[in-house]
Design a protein around this motif. Structure first.
Motif, PDB file in Angstrom:
ATOM      1  N   THR A 188     -58.645  38.101   9.891  1.00 18.67           N
ATOM      2  CA  THR A 188     -59.532  37.600   8.833  1.00 18.67           C
ATOM      3  C   THR A 188     -60.446  38.704   8.332  1.00 18.67           C
ATOM      4  N   ARG A 189     -61.025  39.476   9.268  1.00 16.49           N
ATOM      5  CA  ARG A 189     -61.908  40.562   8.840  1.00 16.49           C
ATOM      6  C   ARG A 189     -61.143  41.598   8.027  1.00 16.49           C
ATOM      7  N   ALA A 190     -59.943  41.930   8.471  1.00 11.38           N
ATOM      8  CA  ALA A 190     -59.138  42.903   7.725  1.00 11.38           C
ATOM      9  C   ALA A 190     -58.865  42.394   6.313  1.00 11.38           C
ATOM     10  N   ARG A 191     -58.575  41.092   6.182  1.00  5.83           N
ATOM     11  CA  ARG A 191     -58.337  40.524   4.855  1.00  5.83           C
ATOM     12  C   ARG A 191     -59.605  40.559   4.003  1.00  5.83           C
ATOM     13  N   LEU A 192     -60.745  40.235   4.594  1.00  6.29           N
ATOM     14  CA  LEU A 192     -62.003  40.286   3.855  1.00  6.29           C
ATOM     15  C   LEU A 192     -62.325  41.712   3.405  1.00  6.29           C
ATOM     16  N   HIS A 193     -62.042  42.681   4.269  1.00  4.97           N
ATOM     17  CA  HIS A 193     -62.255  44.076   3.878  1.00  4.97           C
ATOM     18  C   HIS A 193     -61.351  44.455   2.713  1.00  4.97           C
ATOM     19  N   GLU A 194     -60.103  44.031   2.784  1.00  2.00           N
ATOM     20  CA  GLU A 194     -59.157  44.317   1.701  1.00  2.00           C
ATOM     21  C   GLU A 194     -59.659  43.720   0.386  1.00  2.00           C
ATOM     22  N   VAL A 195     -60.139  42.489   0.448  1.00  2.00           N
ATOM     23  CA  VAL A 195     -60.597  41.795  -0.756  1.00  2.00           C
ATOM     24  C   VAL A 195     -61.841  42.457  -1.341  1.00  2.00           C
ATOM     25  N   ILE A 196     -62.831  42.784  -0.497  1.00  2.00           N
ATOM     26  CA  ILE A 196     -64.056  43.365  -1.044  1.00  2.00           C
ATOM     27  C   ILE A 196     -63.789  44.752  -1.621  1.00  2.00           C
ATOM     28  N   LEU A 197     -62.879  45.492  -1.029  1.00  2.00           N
ATOM     29  CA  LEU A 197     -62.533  46.800  -1.594  1.00  2.00           C
ATOM     30  C   LEU A 197     -61.858  46.646  -2.954  1.00  2.00           C
ATOM     31  N   GLU A 198     -60.998  45.646  -3.088  1.00  2.00           N
ATOM     32  CA  GLU A 198     -60.344  45.390  -4.375  1.00  2.00           C
ATOM     33  C   GLU A 198     -61.373  44.952  -5.426  1.00  2.00           C
ATOM     34  N   LEU A 199     -62.245  44.026  -5.063  1.00  2.00           N
ATOM     35  CA  LEU A 199     -63.234  43.517  -6.018  1.00  2.00           C
ATOM     36  C   LEU A 199     -64.222  44.615  -6.428  1.00  2.00           C
ATOM     37  N   ALA A 200     -64.689  45.389  -5.453  1.00  2.00           N
ATOM     38  CA  ALA A 200     -65.713  46.391  -5.736  1.00  2.00           C
ATOM     39  C   ALA A 200     -65.184  47.556  -6.555  1.00  2.00           C
TER      40      ALA A 200
END
Length: 201
Positions: A13-25
């Motif tokens: 879950t954390r890895a997915r959240l990191h992936e998402v925030i990097l994409e959004l940012a």
């Protein structure tokens, strides 16, 4: 970076959240990204995001720090003197600029936002941690202050000066530099550093 131990599901879950925030940012100003945006993109509940980070900026700092951590560890294990004639910091300095170039849009968006503090602090803190460890391993490299050995407080000043200067160099490079020329960026930053730090024979 210290974290509570996580089970495999939490790590995923954390890895997915990191992936998402990097994409959004990379495409959105950091102060415009909400926890709801992250939860929607990651297909999780907002409570799940909050269990990992209290805000979008905290999650982004966490994701970037996870990438920088190996570089900090590597730098903290450097010898006092290079065997090659290059600075002992030549490899990690280039790697740091490589990390910033990889995420150039993220850093530009984040540092231009009104909530840039945690991202600025991440870069300065990571550099300071590595430099502090290096100086603790090799106290003999520190310069004299007024003809006497530096105090602990003065050593912390040395580290703070170098870490903040590196951050300033990164900001200037993002604004005006050639992001494809990592060697030149690293060389310019090292050229501005006091010789005693560099560990060149």
């Amino acid at each position: 970076m210290t974290d509570e131990p996580m089970d495999p599901r939490q790590r995923r879950t954390r890895a997915r959240l990191h992936e998402v925030i990097l994409e959004l940012a990379a495409s959105t100003p950091l102060d415009s990204i909400t926890v709801a945006d992250i939860a929607r993109a990651a297909d999780v509940k907002r409570d799940t995001v909050y269990r990992h980070a209290g805000s979008a900026v905290a999650l982004l700092a966490q994701a970037l720090e996870a990438e920088i951590e190996d570089l900090v560890e590597y730098t903290s294990q450097l010898p006092a003197m290079s065997e090659t004639g290059e600075s002992v910091f030549a490899v990690p300095e280039r790697a740091m600029f490589e990390h910033v170039a990889k995420h150039a849009d993220i850093y530009r968006n984040a540092l231009a936002s009104e909530v840039s503090g945690p991202i600025r602090d991440l870069l300065i803190r990571s550099s300071a941690r590595a430099l502090t460890a290096h100086l603790e391993r090799h106290p003999e490299i520190a310069p004299l202050v007024g003809g006497r050995p530096a105090t602990e407080a003065e050593r912390r000043m040395f580290v703070a000066f170098a870490a903040s200067g590196t951050f300033g160099a990164v900001q200037a490079w993002l604004a005006e530099g050639d992001l494809s020329d990592l060697d030149a960026a690293a060389a310019a930053t090292l050229a501005a550093a006091p010789e005693w730090w560099l560990g060149r024979r």
